[in-house]
Design an enzyme around this catalytic site. Structure first.
Site, PDB file in Angstrom:
ATOM      1  N   LYS A  99     -11.122  19.942   4.182  1.00 30.45           N
ATOM      2  CA  LYS A  99     -11.300  18.930   5.231  1.00 30.45           C
ATOM      3  C   LYS A  99     -11.374  19.608   6.610  1.00 30.45           C
ATOM      4  CE  LYS A  99      -8.804  15.492   4.043  1.00 30.45           C
ATOM      5  NZ  LYS A  99      -7.643  14.585   3.881  1.00 30.45           N
ATOM      6  N   LYS A 111       0.243  20.726   2.526  1.00 29.34           N
ATOM      7  CA  LYS A 111       0.722  19.355   2.288  1.00 29.34           C
ATOM      8  C   LYS A 111       2.182  19.448   1.872  1.00 29.34           C
ATOM      9  CE  LYS A 111      -1.128  15.169   2.379  1.00 29.34           C
ATOM     10  NZ  LYS A 111      -2.261  14.712   3.179  1.00 29.34           N
ATOM     11  N   ASN A 225      -1.683   2.674   7.069  1.00 27.37           N
ATOM     12  CA  ASN A 225      -2.330   3.245   8.247  1.00 27.37           C
ATOM     13  C   ASN A 225      -3.857   3.325   8.059  1.00 27.37           C
ATOM     14  OD1 ASN A 225      -3.556   5.732   9.616  1.00 27.37           O
ATOM     15  ND2 ASN A 225      -1.731   5.350  10.828  1.00 27.37           N
ATOM     16  N   SER A 361      -5.302  14.884  14.962  1.00 30.81           N
ATOM     17  CA  SER A 361      -4.102  15.728  14.918  1.00 30.81           C
ATOM     18  C   SER A 361      -4.376  17.064  15.612  1.00 30.81           C
ATOM     19  CB  SER A 361      -3.672  15.986  13.467  1.00 30.81           C
ATOM     20  OG  SER A 361      -2.825  14.954  13.017  1.00 30.81           O
TER      21      SER A 361
HETATM   22  P1  NAD Z   1       0.593   4.207   4.269  1.00 30.66           P
HETATM   23  O1  NAD Z   1       1.938   4.550   3.764  1.00 30.66           O
HETATM   24  O2  NAD Z   1       0.440   3.856   5.685  1.00 30.66           O
HETATM   25  O3  NAD Z   1      -0.019   3.028   3.397  1.00 30.66           O
HETATM   26  C1  NAD Z   1      -0.137   3.109   2.013  1.00 30.66           C
HETATM   27  C2  NAD Z   1      -0.673   1.773   1.520  1.00 30.66           C
HETATM   28  O4  NAD Z   1      -0.955   1.893   0.142  1.00 30.66           O
HETATM   29  C3  NAD Z   1       0.314   0.630   1.677  1.00 30.66           C
HETATM   30  O5  NAD Z   1      -0.380  -0.526   2.063  1.00 30.66           O
HETATM   31  C4  NAD Z   1       0.868   0.451   0.267  1.00 30.66           C
HETATM   32  O6  NAD Z   1       1.328  -0.857   0.027  1.00 30.66           O
HETATM   33  C5  NAD Z   1      -0.350   0.776  -0.545  1.00 30.66           C
HETATM   34  N1  NAD Z   1      -0.043   1.159  -1.906  1.00 30.66           N
HETATM   35  C6  NAD Z   1       0.944   1.944  -2.359  1.00 30.66           C
HETATM   36  N2  NAD Z   1       0.904   2.022  -3.677  1.00 30.66           N
HETATM   37  C7  NAD Z   1      -0.153   1.289  -4.072  1.00 30.66           C
HETATM   38  C8  NAD Z   1      -0.738   0.987  -5.332  1.00 30.66           C
HETATM   39  N3  NAD Z   1      -0.216   1.477  -6.440  1.00 30.66           N
HETATM   40  N4  NAD Z   1      -1.828   0.196  -5.341  1.00 30.66           N
HETATM   41  C9  NAD Z   1      -2.352  -0.285  -4.199  1.00 30.66           C
HETATM   42  N5  NAD Z   1      -1.847  -0.041  -2.994  1.00 30.66           N
HETATM   43  C10 NAD Z   1      -0.760   0.732  -2.948  1.00 30.66           C
HETATM   44  O7  NAD Z   1      -0.349   5.449   3.880  1.00 30.66           O
HETATM   45  P2  NAD Z   1      -1.707   5.888   4.565  1.00 30.66           P
HETATM   46  O8  NAD Z   1      -1.369   6.876   5.615  1.00 30.66           O
HETATM   47  O9  NAD Z   1      -2.528   4.709   4.876  1.00 30.66           O
HETATM   48  O10 NAD Z   1      -2.356   6.714   3.372  1.00 30.66           O
HETATM   49  C11 NAD Z   1      -3.200   6.087   2.410  1.00 30.66           C
HETATM   50  C12 NAD Z   1      -4.148   7.138   1.863  1.00 30.66           C
HETATM   51  O11 NAD Z   1      -4.899   7.694   2.945  1.00 30.66           O
HETATM   52  C13 NAD Z   1      -3.465   8.321   1.181  1.00 30.66           C
HETATM   53  O12 NAD Z   1      -4.265   8.782   0.125  1.00 30.66           O
HETATM   54  C14 NAD Z   1      -3.422   9.355   2.277  1.00 30.66           C
HETATM   55  O13 NAD Z   1      -3.303  10.677   1.777  1.00 30.66           O
HETATM   56  C15 NAD Z   1      -4.761   9.098   2.929  1.00 30.66           C
HETATM   57  N6  NAD Z   1      -4.866   9.633   4.289  1.00 30.66           N
HETATM   58  C16 NAD Z   1      -4.048   9.207   5.285  1.00 30.66           C
HETATM   59  C17 NAD Z   1      -4.176   9.763   6.544  1.00 30.66           C
HETATM   60  C18 NAD Z   1      -3.325   9.320   7.703  1.00 30.66           C
HETATM   61  O14 NAD Z   1      -3.588   9.770   8.817  1.00 30.66           O
HETATM   62  N7  NAD Z   1      -2.338   8.464   7.522  1.00 30.66           N
HETATM   63  C19 NAD Z   1      -5.139  10.748   6.779  1.00 30.66           C
HETATM   64  C20 NAD Z   1      -5.983  11.133   5.751  1.00 30.66           C
HETATM   65  C21 NAD Z   1      -5.834  10.567   4.502  1.00 30.66           C
END
Ligand code: NAD
Length: 432
Positions: A99, A111, A225, A361
């Site tokens: 990435k 990670k 998020n 970031s």
């Molecule tokens: P978060 O904790 O803010 O939200 C996670 C969401 O997923 C919540 O709404 C939760 O209820 C839901 N969830 C959890 N288990 C679930 C399931 N079994 N089925 C359906 N929904 C489920 O996390 P995030 O930061 O939004 O991360 C989500 C994805 O995005 C991850 O794969 C993360 O690695 C990726 N990501 C996040 C960021 C970031 O900046 N936060 C950056 C790049 C990638």
């Protein structure tokens, strides 16, 4: 207690390796570079002993993986989730390496995670787990060594606690040690929504390329998020988001959901804690369904934004979306990828689609080092430029090599990494 970190195998790392192996034949790459890229550089594990509110000590397995640091200090989020294990974190660190390379920012991949259910903790316990993580890993982390950020079930409050812990350990102010922290502790404007906004820019470009109009329907799995902010951007731009979900279940409404009010309801929580509110309780007039059903809905665009291994050989044939934007990391297995390709589904890979988070970031780290701070407009403008450049390079590579967008993205990243490895002195030196 069983230390689950080291022996669990989820197939996620194999999945990551299968993805990159498809790219090797399109690029001249020597076997030494392949060996370096397929093995994480360092893995640190710890047992976090935390005194709970009832006076007893609980022990939580924790891990930090540095995958590769050829392009700079390693960078990657910290996940708090009961299912965190080494195989998954290795894969997540691998994706971070690529990435950062695709986004052309001077970071390697890392990670981390803690096997814990944060929803079962009090706010005090959550703070102690967060501080214990930094205490255990402080020797392997640093502004010029390895810079964490938020991931699933971690957030800016947790990043603030961790930075404070690191500063206490080092007896110095080190704002650049962690990103995604609160703005008043040196966080960047725009970081909160950066992952989703970057994903939105890519979506917008692809919609143009594919000649789709505003009437398209969209389903989003995960409302944190990444997923919630993506839903908000799409809703604000007049697109119809017909289904969203969280860990409790999914909600569907044919004419489109009121994303603003769902987001407001979901956000009503204790600051720092993950939301325990079920969005299904706040979707008036919607049909409740499972997360599995949401994935198979008859929509134009599907946006997985939760966890890995959601689109598999079991359900890939039933996916009806024409376009998938992977905001989550690793939502599609290698078998599913093949099925989707045969079906003609356009998949925008995670290593491009969700790179907005690490890009901002990087901006946060630069601002911390520089001691000067940018406006939200500046951040968004710079993010848009970076996303557009990455998108057009990947799109060009896809057309040139007639490969999937995922293989094309690997090719863009691989070229930069391979050139950096070779620039440090490679096999030709030895053979002379
Ligand atoms: P978060 O904790 O803010 O939200 C996670 C969401 O997923 C919540 O709404 C939760 O209820 C839901 N969830 C959890 N288990 C679930 C399931 N079994 N089925 C359906 N929904 C489920 O996390 P995030 O930061 O939004 O991360 C989500 C994805 O995005 C991850 O794969 C993360 O690695 C990726 N990501 C996040 C960021 C970031 O900046 N936060 C950056 C790049 C990638």
């Amino acid at each position: 207690m069983v230390f689950v970190m080291d022996h669990c195998k989820t197939g996620v790392y194999d999945n990551a390796l299968a993805q990159i192996r498809k790219a090797y034949k399109f690029i001249e790459i020597d076997e030494n570079t392949v060996k370096l890229l397929e093995s994480p550089k360092e893995i640190f594990m710890a047992s976090l002993a935390v005194r709970m509110d009832n006076g007893k000590i609980n022990v939580f397995p924790a891990i930090r993986v540095h995958h590769n640091d050829i392009l700079g200090p390693t960078k990657g989020g910290i996940r708090f989730h009961p299912d965190v294990h080494a195989d998954e974190v290795k894969a997540l660190s691998f994706w971070m390496t690529f990435k950062c390379a695709i986004a052309n920012i001077p970071f390697g991949g890392a990670k981390g995670g803690v096997a814990v259910n944060p929803k079962s903790l009090s706010l005090r316990e959550l703070e102690h787990v967060s501080r214990a993580y930094m205490e255990a890993m402080a020797d392997f982390i640093g502004p010029d060594k390895d810079i964490p950020a938020p991931d699933v079930y971690t957030n800016e409050t947790i990043m603030g606690w961790m930075m404070d812990e690191y500063n206490q350990i080092t007896r110095k102010q080190n704002p650049a040690v962690i990103t995604g922290k609160p703005i008043n502790l040196g966080g960047s404007q725009g970081r909160r929504v950066a992952t989703a906004l970057g994903g939105y820019y890519v979506f917008r470009e692809l919609v143009k390329e594919l000649g789709l109009d505003k009437n398209i329907t969209i389903a989003i799995q995960g409302f944190g998020n990444a997923g919630k902010n993506m839903a908000k951007f799409l809703h604000e731009e007049g697109y119809k988001v017909v289904a969203v979900s969280d860990s409790h279940g999914a909600a569907y409404k044919k004419d489109g959901l009121d994303i603003t009010s769902i987001a407001k309801a979901k956000d009503a929580r204790v600051k720092g804690m993950p939301s325990k509110i079920s969005l299904c309780d706040h979707c008036e007039g919607a049909t409740e369904m499972t997360n599995d059903t949401l994935l198979e809905l008859d929509v134009d665009v599907l946006i997985p934004a939760a966890l890995e291994n959601q689109i598999t050989k079991e359900n890939a044939n039933n996916i009806k979306a024409k376009m998938i934007i992977e905001l989550a990391n690793g939502p599609t297995t290698k078998e599913a990828d093949e099925i989707l390709k045969k079906k003609g589904v356009t998949v925008v890979p995670d290593i491009l689609a969700n790179s907005g988070g690490v890009i901002v970031s990087y901006f946060e780290w630069v601002q911390n080092k520089y001691g000067m701070y940018w406006t939200e407009d500046d951040v968004f403008k710079k993010l848009e430029e970076k996303m557009m450049t990455s998108f057009s390079q990947v799109f060009h590579s896809m057309k040139k090599h007639k490969v999937s967008m995922r293989t094309a993205a690997y090719l863009v990243g691989l070229k930069r990494i391979k050139e950096a490895i070779e620039a440090k002195g490679g096999h030709e030196w030895l053979s002379k």
